[in-house]
Design a protein around this motif. Structure first.
Motif, mmCIF file in Angstrom:
data_model
loop_
_atom_site.group_PDB
_atom_site.id
_atom_site.type_symbol
_atom_site.label_atom_id
_atom_site.label_comp_id
_atom_site.label_asym_id
_atom_site.label_seq_id
_atom_site.Cartn_x
_atom_site.Cartn_y
_atom_site.Cartn_z
ATOM 1 N N LEU A 1 0.831 -1.143 -0.180
ATOM 2 C CA LEU A 1 -0.040 -0.048 0.149
ATOM 3 C C LEU A 1 1.003 1.435 -0.019
ATOM 4 O O LEU A 1 0.575 2.250 -0.706
ATOM 5 C CB LEU A 1 -0.852 -0.057 1.204
ATOM 6 N N ARG A 2 2.091 1.342 0.751
ATOM 7 C CA ARG A 2 2.630 2.312 0.962
ATOM 8 C C ARG A 2 3.584 2.560 -0.347
ATOM 9 O O ARG A 2 3.810 3.907 -0.978
ATOM 10 C CB ARG A 2 3.782 2.218 1.977
ATOM 11 N N GLU A 3 3.896 1.666 -1.028
ATOM 12 C CA GLU A 3 4.528 1.861 -2.402
ATOM 13 C C GLU A 3 3.467 2.283 -3.586
ATOM 14 O O GLU A 3 3.880 3.311 -4.417
ATOM 15 C CB GLU A 3 5.307 0.614 -2.810
ATOM 16 N N SER A 4 2.163 1.984 -3.340
ATOM 17 C CA SER A 4 1.471 2.312 -4.281
ATOM 18 C C SER A 4 0.796 4.005 -4.017
ATOM 19 O O SER A 4 0.608 4.451 -4.846
ATOM 20 C CB SER A 4 0.105 1.529 -4.047
ATOM 21 N N CYS A 5 1.101 4.391 -2.644
ATOM 22 C CA CYS A 5 0.695 5.623 -2.565
ATOM 23 C C CYS A 5 1.755 6.633 -3.171
ATOM 24 O O CYS A 5 1.467 7.768 -3.195
ATOM 25 C CB CYS A 5 0.648 6.058 -0.979
ATOM 26 N N GLU A 6 2.925 6.097 -3.485
ATOM 27 C CA GLU A 6 3.819 7.020 -4.324
ATOM 28 C C GLU A 6 3.449 7.413 -5.684
ATOM 29 O O GLU A 6 3.902 8.449 -5.961
ATOM 30 C CB GLU A 6 5.219 6.180 -4.252
ATOM 31 N N LYS A 7 2.363 6.843 -6.206
ATOM 32 C CA LYS A 7 1.620 7.298 -7.466
ATOM 33 C C LYS A 7 0.496 7.253 -7.399
ATOM 34 O O LYS A 7 -0.143 6.138 -7.565
ATOM 35 C CB LYS A 7 2.658 6.534 -8.563
ATOM 36 N N GLY A 8 -0.270 8.480 -7.380
ATOM 37 C CA GLY A 8 -1.662 8.322 -7.371
ATOM 38 C C GLY A 8 -2.444 7.901 -8.614
ATOM 39 O O GLY A 8 -1.858 7.972 -9.703
ATOM 40 N N VAL A 9 -3.736 7.536 -8.581
ATOM 41 C CA VAL A 9 -4.539 7.209 -9.793
ATOM 42 C C VAL A 9 -4.730 8.145 -10.809
ATOM 43 O O VAL A 9 -5.236 7.888 -11.777
ATOM 44 C CB VAL A 9 -5.770 6.406 -9.215
ATOM 45 N N LEU A 10 -5.313 9.541 -10.279
ATOM 46 C CA LEU A 10 -5.449 10.410 -11.343
ATOM 47 C C LEU A 10 -4.313 10.899 -12.173
ATOM 48 O O LEU A 10 -4.557 11.043 -13.311
ATOM 49 C CB LEU A 10 -5.903 11.647 -10.328
ATOM 50 N N ALA A 11 -3.261 11.542 -11.331
ATOM 51 C CA ALA A 11 -2.037 12.168 -12.309
ATOM 52 C C ALA A 11 -0.622 11.689 -11.903
ATOM 53 O O ALA A 11 0.321 12.280 -12.234
ATOM 54 C CB ALA A 11 -2.217 13.703 -12.166
ATOM 55 N N GLY A 12 -0.724 10.617 -11.097
ATOM 56 C CA GLY A 12 0.641 10.005 -10.844
ATOM 57 C C GLY A 12 1.129 10.810 -9.665
ATOM 58 O O GLY A 12 2.506 10.414 -9.398
ATOM 59 N N TYR A 13 0.672 11.635 -8.808
ATOM 60 C CA TYR A 13 1.089 12.407 -7.701
ATOM 61 C C TYR A 13 1.194 11.648 -6.632
ATOM 62 O O TYR A 13 0.147 10.656 -6.594
ATOM 63 C CB TYR A 13 0.691 13.778 -7.614
ATOM 64 N N PRO A 14 1.848 11.812 -5.550
ATOM 65 C CA PRO A 14 1.919 11.011 -4.370
ATOM 66 C C PRO A 14 0.435 11.289 -3.464
ATOM 67 O O PRO A 14 -0.085 12.184 -3.591
ATOM 68 C CB PRO A 14 3.088 11.579 -3.437
ATOM 69 N N MET A 15 0.246 10.084 -3.137
ATOM 70 C CA MET A 15 -1.169 10.122 -2.114
ATOM 71 C C MET A 15 -0.978 10.359 -0.840
ATOM 72 O O MET A 15 0.099 10.066 -0.269
ATOM 73 C CB MET A 15 -1.796 8.759 -2.287
ATOM 74 N N VAL A 16 -1.497 11.290 0.069
ATOM 75 C CA VAL A 16 -1.643 11.710 1.196
ATOM 76 C C VAL A 16 -2.958 11.441 1.961
ATOM 77 O O VAL A 16 -4.158 11.498 1.344
ATOM 78 C CB VAL A 16 -1.063 13.196 1.510
#
Length: 688
Positions: free
Chosen positions: A537-552
């Motif tokens: 999950l943490r590695e997936s958060c590095e690239k969000g689903v909309l535009a590839g920006y980190p998830m917070v």
């Protein structure tokens, strides 16, 4: 010739770009026979503007040291750039001079650079001179310019010389103190009687000088009110005292191209400017850690302050002022910042690009020493065991950022190395490697400043670069909840397979970092696989689903799943978690967040309307307005960082250079829906 501190005058030339500072320095060099021809910026042959970039651009981009000798006096002229992008050079100069000469064009009148120069000297409590230049040019008007100056800066301004005008042409000058008049022509001066139409004006200004002299001491005041006239020596001494007390600002005039008024200004600097022992006290910290102010003291142990550094292919040259004692070659001094001992080697003075070896430098003089590898601008060198640290130069905060890219791939390292070398001589810019956006971000005072740096990269280090808008470090988060999202990874390829199965709830979290919890019942997922799920999950958060920006600000709860006693592994559960992330986050109302900064912009009150309208266009929210001590307004607002790319240039245009600002990141906020599509599209284009 050897000098003492009392024989030295350190002055800097300041003013608006193009008002004639370099031309005046050339005129003084020519008058004192240092040069046998008058250098001109337009022809690229001045002593002051010797850098290839200055010759190409035909204006100053760095401070030059121009010493002249006049009788028993040595005048160290620091010729400063007038363009605002190079204000850092001016900041260095005002730390080592004892007076400033503000050059103002008689044709163009008072400019923004004039106001800034006055402010710099005022803040340092440095004596001021004014030289009204370009009297030979069409539409030049000394008296109009003088009245503008008096209206802006007050009644402390007092003419020492005024022009003789015939028709539309200036043909000579009148010296108010000596009550002499001179005609100028063909490089020679001819003494004449004061023209009848100027007699009353000369008497008026002379009386004003006498009043100013009277206020410098009780003895002079008594003499003035008794009706007894001051003799010439008393007038000169009184004006000099008024200059030192900051109660009088002598005003000179002339034309650098014809030499008119140059001698009068030189004499004025010699007679009225303080020598280093009378001049500005440097703020410092002594060996006991106490804040002190130190004056140039010839009787103390030797110490010097490095105010400028020049790097070239031969090494590094450190420009310094002797702040106490006298310096001799091969002295060993301690760097107060590092504790290292530095051997000075040969000592030099500089005149433009040329250096001249000397056997000694007296207290208050300005010199150059080379190859002090660990010494930086702002360092203090002093006798070992007697540490003294002069406060470093305060530079304007750089505010104009651009991403710098190599035109030829693979030369990024050369750019970084070249800029690091340039940073040795220019401390007014910064270079940051942004790990998130994978860009080198160069920040300086303005577009001209950064353009000069890029030109120097090419000329000195052979690397071509280009500047682009830096990428904005957006973030992504979720505003909704997605429950019971299954991620199942199953792969069979002979022998042991891969199997991982998780059920996860996604919802907004309370911290920027992923919040991971597990609520598995009955051992559906063994505990030893929990860390693998969290890691996925943490590695997936590095690239969000909309535009590839980190998830917070995401919370994930592991609710259920299943495993295979043989085929399950940490890698399988990590992969399953990432599959759940990709399926669940789009269902949890993902949004883009943008960085918001606090903007403090200082502007004249009259320009408030333009600034407020501009902030509105940038989606800014005004938080308050406060008047400052200078009579300006300080507007505090919160503005998206993505809207601030060109603000340094736009603010300068809106305020004619009078405005300034600081901008600091504070938090992230959701991007308005109308703007999200454009950000997503730009991110996809960037990936392509």
């Amino acid at each position: 010739m050897s000098y003492t501190a009392r024989d030295i005058r350190n002055v800097c030339f300041m003013g608006h770009g193009g008002d004639g500072k370099t031309a005046l320095a050339e005129s003084m060099l020519y008058y004192t026979k240092v040069t046998d021809r008058l250098g001109k910026s337009a022809e690229g042959n001045t002593v002051s503007d010797f850098d290839p970039e200055e010759i190409r651009r035909k204006y100053s981009i760095s401070t030059s040291i121009i010493p002249i000798e006049y009788g028993r006096t040595k005048i160290n002229i620091l010729d400063n750039p007038g363009y605002f992008d190079f204000a850092g050079e001016v900041m260095q100069s005002v730390r080592v001079v004892d007076a400033g000469v503000i050059v103002v064009s008689a044709k163009n009148g008072l400019g923004v650079g004039t106001e800034k120069s006055w402010k710099y000297l005022y803040e340092r409590k440095l004596p001021k001179f004014v030289y009204i230049s370009k009297l030979d040019e069409e539409h030049a008007d000394f008296f109009k310019t003088f009245e503008q100056l008096r209206e802006k800066f007050g009644k402390t301004l007092a003419p020492i010389t005024i022009p003789i005008v015939e028709g539309d042409k200036t043909i000579g000058i009148v010296d108010i103190i000596h009550k002499n008049a001179f005609l100028s022509g063909k490089g020679k001066s001819q003494h004449i009687d004061i023209p009848a139409d100027l007699v009353d004006t000369v008497d008026e200004y002379y009386e004003f000088l006498c009043e100013a002299v009277a206020e410098t001491s009780e003895e002079n005041m008594d003499k003035y009110f008794s009706g007894e006239p001051f003799d010439l020596s008393e007038i000169i001494a009184g004006v000099a005292q008024g200059v030192k007390d900051l109660s009088l600002v002598p005003v000179f005039c002339g034309s650098a191209m014809t030499g008119l008024g140059t001698a009068a200004l030189i004499n004025g600097i010699v007679d009225f400017a303080p020598n280093p022992t009378e001049g500005y006290a440097q703020p410092a910290v002594n060996e006991n850690g106490e804040e002190v102010f130190i004056n140039c003291n010839p009787g103390e142990t030797p110490a010097l302050f490095v105010f400028k550094t020049v790097s070239d292919q031969y090494g590094k040259q450190s420009y310094f002022k002797v702040i106490s004692g006298d310096l001799k070659p091969d002295m060993a001094l301690e760097n107060a910042r590092t504790g290292d001992t530095e051997k000075l080697g040969h000592l030099y003075t500089a005149r433009g690009k040329k250096t001249y070896e000397v056997k000694e430098l007296c207290c208050g003089d300005i010199g150059v020493v080379s190859k002090l590898t660990s010494v930086k601008t702002g360092d203090t060198l002093c006798i070992p065991g007697r540490p003294l640290t002069v406060h470093p130069v305060d530079y304007p905060e750089p505010c104009y950022s651009r991403a710098v890219y190599a035109k030829v791939k693979g030369q990024e390292e050369k750019i970084a190395t070249g800029l690091a070398r340039l940073a040795e001589e220019d401390l007014s810019f910064t270079l940051v490697n942004n790990a998130e956006t994978k860009e080198m971000v160069l920040t300086g005072a303005g577009d001209i400043h950064l353009d000069v740096l890029c030109s120097k990269l090419k000329s000195k280090f052979g690397v071509d670069c280009e500047l682009r808008d830096p990428k904005v470090a957006y973030r992504e988060t979720i505003r909704g909840v997605a429950r019971d999202i299954r991620g199942r990874h199953k792969k069979q390829s002979g022998g042991h397979g891969q199997f991982g199965d998780v059920v996860i709830d996604f919802m907004p979290g309370d911290t920027p970092e992923l919040t991971f919890e597990e609520q598995v019942v009955g051992g559906a997922v063994p505990k030893n696989f929990f860390p693998a799920v969290e890691k996925g999950l943490r590695e997936s958060c590095e690239k969000g689903v909309l535009a590839g920006y980190p998830m917070v600000y995401v919370k994930a709860i592991l609710k259920d799943g299943s495993y295979h006693p043989v085929d399950s592994s940490e890698m399988a559960f990590k992969t399953a978690a990432s599959l759940a992330f990709k399926d669940g986050i789009p269902k949890a109302k993902p949004v883009i967040l943008e960085p918001i900064g606090t903007l403090n912009v200082t502007i004249p009150d009259a320009m408030m309307g333009d600034i407020m309208g501009d902030l509105s266009k940038r989606r800014g929210r005004v938080m308050g307005m406060t008047p400052n001590d200078d009579g300006d307004q300080v507007v505090e607002a919160e503005v998206p960082m993505g809207e601030m790319m060109s603000y340094a240039i736009d603010l300068r245009s809106m305020t004619q250079g009078r405005g300034s600002f600081t901008f600091k990141f504070v938090r992230y906020e959701e991007v308005p829906a109308s703007s999200q599509a454009a950000i997503i599209e730009a991110a996809k284009a960037d990936e392509d």
